[in-house]
Design an enzyme around this catalytic site. Sequence first.
Site, PDB file in Angstrom:
ATOM      1  N   TYR A 177     -23.046  58.999  23.181  1.00 25.00           N
ATOM      2  CA  TYR A 177     -21.679  59.541  23.205  1.00 25.00           C
ATOM      3  C   TYR A 177     -21.701  61.044  23.498  1.00 25.00           C
ATOM      4  CZ  TYR A 177     -17.059  60.465  21.074  1.00 25.00           C
ATOM      5  OH  TYR A 177     -15.773  60.865  20.821  1.00 25.00           O
ATOM      6  N   LYS A 181     -20.058  62.947  26.635  1.00 20.33           N
ATOM      7  CA  LYS A 181     -18.995  63.930  26.405  1.00 20.33           C
ATOM      8  C   LYS A 181     -19.365  65.305  26.960  1.00 20.33           C
ATOM      9  CE  LYS A 181     -15.750  61.609  24.300  1.00 20.33           C
ATOM     10  NZ  LYS A 181     -14.540  61.273  25.070  1.00 20.33           N
TER      11      LYS A 181
HETATM   12  N1  LIG Z   1     -10.646  60.709  16.759  1.00 21.65           N
HETATM   13  C1  LIG Z   1     -11.459  61.763  16.784  1.00 21.65           C
HETATM   14  O1  LIG Z   1     -11.625  62.511  15.799  1.00 21.65           O
HETATM   15  C2  LIG Z   1     -12.189  62.101  18.053  1.00 21.65           C
HETATM   16  C3  LIG Z   1     -13.181  63.103  18.001  1.00 21.65           C
HETATM   17  C4  LIG Z   1     -13.811  63.489  19.164  1.00 21.65           C
HETATM   18  C5  LIG Z   1     -13.469  62.873  20.359  1.00 21.65           C
HETATM   19  N2  LIG Z   1     -12.534  61.887  20.389  1.00 21.65           N
HETATM   20  C6  LIG Z   1     -12.207  61.281  21.674  1.00 21.65           C
HETATM   21  O2  LIG Z   1     -10.795  61.165  21.805  1.00 21.65           O
HETATM   22  C7  LIG Z   1     -10.473  60.000  22.567  1.00 21.65           C
HETATM   23  C8  LIG Z   1      -9.486  59.128  21.798  1.00 21.65           C
HETATM   24  O3  LIG Z   1     -10.104  58.700  20.590  1.00 21.65           O
HETATM   25  P1  LIG Z   1      -9.312  57.906  19.444  1.00 21.65           P
HETATM   26  O4  LIG Z   1      -9.872  58.389  18.152  1.00 21.65           O
HETATM   27  O5  LIG Z   1      -7.855  57.948  19.683  1.00 21.65           O
HETATM   28  O6  LIG Z   1      -9.897  56.421  19.688  1.00 21.65           O
HETATM   29  P2  LIG Z   1      -9.212  54.978  19.502  1.00 21.65           P
HETATM   30  O7  LIG Z   1     -10.344  54.017  19.344  1.00 21.65           O
HETATM   31  O8  LIG Z   1      -8.154  55.017  18.462  1.00 21.65           O
HETATM   32  O9  LIG Z   1      -8.509  54.741  20.915  1.00 21.65           O
HETATM   33  C9  LIG Z   1      -9.260  54.604  22.085  1.00 21.65           C
HETATM   34  C10 LIG Z   1      -8.523  53.632  22.997  1.00 21.65           C
HETATM   35  O10 LIG Z   1      -9.261  53.521  24.225  1.00 21.65           O
HETATM   36  C11 LIG Z   1      -9.153  52.175  24.649  1.00 21.65           C
HETATM   37  N3  LIG Z   1     -10.266  51.840  25.544  1.00 21.65           N
HETATM   38  C12 LIG Z   1     -11.572  51.644  25.216  1.00 21.65           C
HETATM   39  N4  LIG Z   1     -12.276  51.333  26.308  1.00 21.65           N
HETATM   40  C13 LIG Z   1     -11.401  51.341  27.349  1.00 21.65           C
HETATM   41  C14 LIG Z   1     -11.536  51.106  28.743  1.00 21.65           C
HETATM   42  N5  LIG Z   1     -12.725  50.771  29.257  1.00 21.65           N
HETATM   43  N6  LIG Z   1     -10.442  51.188  29.536  1.00 21.65           N
HETATM   44  C15 LIG Z   1      -9.229  51.511  29.002  1.00 21.65           C
HETATM   45  N7  LIG Z   1      -9.042  51.735  27.684  1.00 21.65           N
HETATM   46  C16 LIG Z   1     -10.122  51.660  26.877  1.00 21.65           C
HETATM   47  C17 LIG Z   1      -9.227  51.363  23.358  1.00 21.65           C
HETATM   48  O11 LIG Z   1      -8.709  50.050  23.551  1.00 21.65           O
HETATM   49  C18 LIG Z   1      -8.398  52.225  22.426  1.00 21.65           C
HETATM   50  O12 LIG Z   1      -7.049  51.818  22.415  1.00 21.65           O
HETATM   51  C19 LIG Z   1     -11.809  59.316  22.876  1.00 21.65           C
HETATM   52  O13 LIG Z   1     -12.259  59.708  24.146  1.00 21.65           O
HETATM   53  C20 LIG Z   1     -12.728  59.866  21.824  1.00 21.65           C
HETATM   54  O14 LIG Z   1     -14.073  59.815  22.230  1.00 21.65           O
HETATM   55  C21 LIG Z   1     -11.898  61.482  19.257  1.00 21.65           C
END
Ligand SMILES: NC(=O)c1ccc[n+]([C@@H]2O[C@H](COP(=O)([O-])OP(=O)(O)OC[C@H]3O[C@@H](n4cnc5c(N)ncnc54)[C@H](O)[C@@H]3O)[C@@H](O)[C@H]2O)c1
Length: 323
Positions: A177, A181
Amino acid sequence: MGPAEPGPEETVMGVLDGKVVLVTGGGNGIGRECALIAAQEGAKVVVNDLGATLSGGDEGSAGPAETVAQEIRAAGGEAVSNSDSVTSMAAVEGMVRQALDEFGGLHAVINPAGILRDGMFHKMSEADWDKVIEVHLRGTFNVCRATIEHFRNQGDGAYVLYTSTSGIIGNIGQANYGAAKMGIAGLSRIIAMEGAAKNVRCNCLAPVAWTRMTQSVPVKDEAQAARRAQMAASIRADQPARFSVALLADAARHVTGQIFGSSGDNIILYSQPRPIQTESNPEGWTIETILSDVLPAMSDKFYSLDRLPLPPTPVAKSTVAAS
Ligand SMILES: NC(=O)c1ccc[n+]([C@@H]2O[C@H](COP(=O)([O-])OP(=O)(O)OC[C@H]3O[C@@H](n4cnc5c(N)ncnc54)[C@H](O)[C@@H]3O)[C@@H](O)[C@H]2O)c1
């Protein structure tokens, strides 16, 4: 006296009025909030979400994307759903066609689609490496590559790509990851550099938010459990989503090539690597002088492996008074 309320005939202008936005991963978490807030700000939204499990199985569900699109329409906005995967270039090209056919244009992409397959690197399977790189890095390539020529031709386009502190700072158990990223941060900067002359902007955001993704990280001790409880209340998905939408506004047209963070009510600007010390020797360095001179001369500037905590989120006065 507060600002005047709009009369019944007046329409409140949103910062994305007239724009069409593709939000990937828009069925859950931060992406869902991005889609809802973009629509509240006047955008017509293509809500994409594979409906994947957290570990990104290949089977998805059309439910989450369509539910969000319905929520937008029920509130008077305009949205269509798409449940294909960002891992397929053909599917992403389909998302672009959908935007053009349904709404007559495309002006911006927010790309939070993502999965996790955590594990220590020495135990990481090739499948877990490949899938995470495929969804995050290849998926980001796909959404940018499928839209960039359209954006350049119209002289208008903005991306908000999703990076993570797991890449830009590092995090044990997230080698796949973190690599993806960090790759996204590099891609974002070059898209910004190449797009500058064509008014194509690209920024990336390292969010922190309480979503199913953060809930999956195992709790090791009481301190971590306490931090998590605080996070659920104050570090929400709508905060990075609101910042993502703001980055698409015309008023942010000078903002490109940056790495931002959003954690609770903190909005962060990250540094980007630049040389901080150079040791030069016109005679050339030998192995011996590298070891005896160069590395010791730099060692007080070496970065530690510590993962410094982010600043605490500020607490509103009203919350302080109530607690
Ligand atoms: N939540 C955090 O604290 C955090 C921290 C650092 C980075 N991020 C990044 O922020 C973004 C959103 O994270 P989140 O916490 O809302 O995650 P989440 O799991 O709640 O939502 C991610 C969504 O992406 C969709 N998804 C997965 N694979 C897919 C694909 N191949 N095509 C289309 N859709 C797809 C999933 O179905 C899901 O609805 C991600 O890129 C994550 O890596 C989040």
